[in-house]
Write a protein that holds these residues in place. Structure first.
Motif, PDB file in Angstrom:
ATOM      1  N   THR A  43       0.755  -1.195   0.033  1.00 18.27           N
ATOM      2  CA  THR A  43      -0.052  -0.221   0.131  1.00 18.27           C
ATOM      3  C   THR A  43       0.822   1.332   0.048  1.00 18.27           C
ATOM      4  O   THR A  43       0.479   2.399  -0.245  1.00 18.27           O
ATOM      5  N   LEU A  44       2.262   1.025   0.282  1.00 12.27           N
ATOM      6  CA  LEU A  44       2.859   2.240   0.459  1.00 12.27           C
ATOM      7  C   LEU A  44       3.920   2.612  -0.225  1.00 12.27           C
ATOM      8  O   LEU A  44       4.994   3.669  -0.321  1.00 12.27           O
ATOM      9  N   TYR A  45       4.332   1.469  -1.204  1.00 13.87           N
ATOM     10  CA  TYR A  45       5.488   1.367  -2.145  1.00 13.87           C
ATOM     11  C   TYR A  45       4.880   0.802  -3.385  1.00 13.87           C
ATOM     12  O   TYR A  45       3.865   0.013  -3.449  1.00 13.87           O
ATOM     13  N   HIS A  46       5.804   1.217  -4.391  1.00 14.83           N
ATOM     14  CA  HIS A  46       5.306   0.641  -5.815  1.00 14.83           C
ATOM     15  C   HIS A  46       6.850   0.409  -6.314  1.00 14.83           C
ATOM     16  O   HIS A  46       7.791   1.092  -6.084  1.00 14.83           O
ATOM     17  N   CYS A  97       9.848   2.179  -4.303  1.00 14.92           N
ATOM     18  CA  CYS A  97       9.795   3.429  -4.181  1.00 14.92           C
ATOM     19  C   CYS A  97       8.346   3.686  -3.392  1.00 14.92           C
ATOM     20  O   CYS A  97       7.366   3.415  -3.675  1.00 14.92           O
ATOM     21  N   PRO A  98       8.555   4.846  -2.423  1.00 11.51           N
ATOM     22  CA  PRO A  98       7.216   5.034  -1.489  1.00 11.51           C
ATOM     23  C   PRO A  98       6.245   5.939  -2.558  1.00 11.51           C
ATOM     24  O   PRO A  98       6.879   6.531  -3.321  1.00 11.51           O
ATOM     25  N   ILE A  99       5.142   5.752  -2.515  1.00  8.01           N
ATOM     26  CA  ILE A  99       3.924   6.318  -3.197  1.00  8.01           C
ATOM     27  C   ILE A  99       4.189   7.957  -2.778  1.00  8.01           C
ATOM     28  O   ILE A  99       4.697   8.214  -1.818  1.00  8.01           O
ATOM     29  N   GLU A 100       3.863   8.649  -3.926  1.00  7.27           N
ATOM     30  CA  GLU A 100       3.922  10.017  -3.797  1.00  7.27           C
ATOM     31  C   GLU A 100       5.218  10.397  -3.830  1.00  7.27           C
ATOM     32  O   GLU A 100       5.462  11.757  -3.131  1.00  7.27           O
ATOM     33  N   THR A 101       6.188   9.836  -4.053  1.00  2.00           N
ATOM     34  CA  THR A 101       7.745  10.306  -4.060  1.00  2.00           C
ATOM     35  C   THR A 101       8.144   9.646  -5.646  1.00  2.00           C
ATOM     36  O   THR A 101       8.014   8.970  -6.116  1.00  2.00           O
TER      37      THR A 101
END
Length: 124
Positions: free
Chosen positions: A51-54, A74-78
């Motif tokens: 949920t927090l990475y992609h 990578c962390p989402i929204e980064t």
């Protein structure tokens, strides 16, 4: 009261993303390497869904005649910088392929270890 704040701080810090890092081999499912008609390598994988990475793509570097790849988590929204971005497979959530340059051999680097993923067949 200090104890409650300390517990709350510990709980909140556990929810903060750790930052980008390469995927470890055991976090990747259905990892395959095929060679395209033009000689490039097609790396297909399905990183563990989170949920927090992609998965944002691959960082590449040459080591002698080998291509060394790091698949970046990578962390989402980064924004994380990569050399080659994946193409998503719309039929299977999380599965994608990344086109890599031609190489004699390909290694996966997880930041601690390197594992040989693919090598040109040797002729006798």
């Amino acid at each position: 009261m200090k104890f409650i704040y300390l517990c709350l701080l510990c709980l909140l810090s556990a929810c903060i993303p750790e930052g980008e890092r390469p995927y470890h081999r055991d976090e990747l499912q259905n990892l395959t390497i095929t060679r395209t008609a033009t000689g490039q390598l097609r790396l297909t994988c399905q990183p563990r869904l989170e949920t927090l990475y992609h998965y944002v793509g691959a960082r590449l570097h040459q080591d002698n005649h080998a291509l060394v790849v790091q698949l970046i988590r990578c962390p989402i929204e980064t924004i994380c910088q990569v050399d080659s971005e994946p193409v998503q497979n719309n039929d299977i959530p999380g599965k994608s392929h990344t086109i890599l340059p031609e190489a004699n051999s390909l290694y996966l680097d997880d930041g601690q270890n390197r594992q040989l993923l693919w090598s040109l067949p040797t002729s006798l």
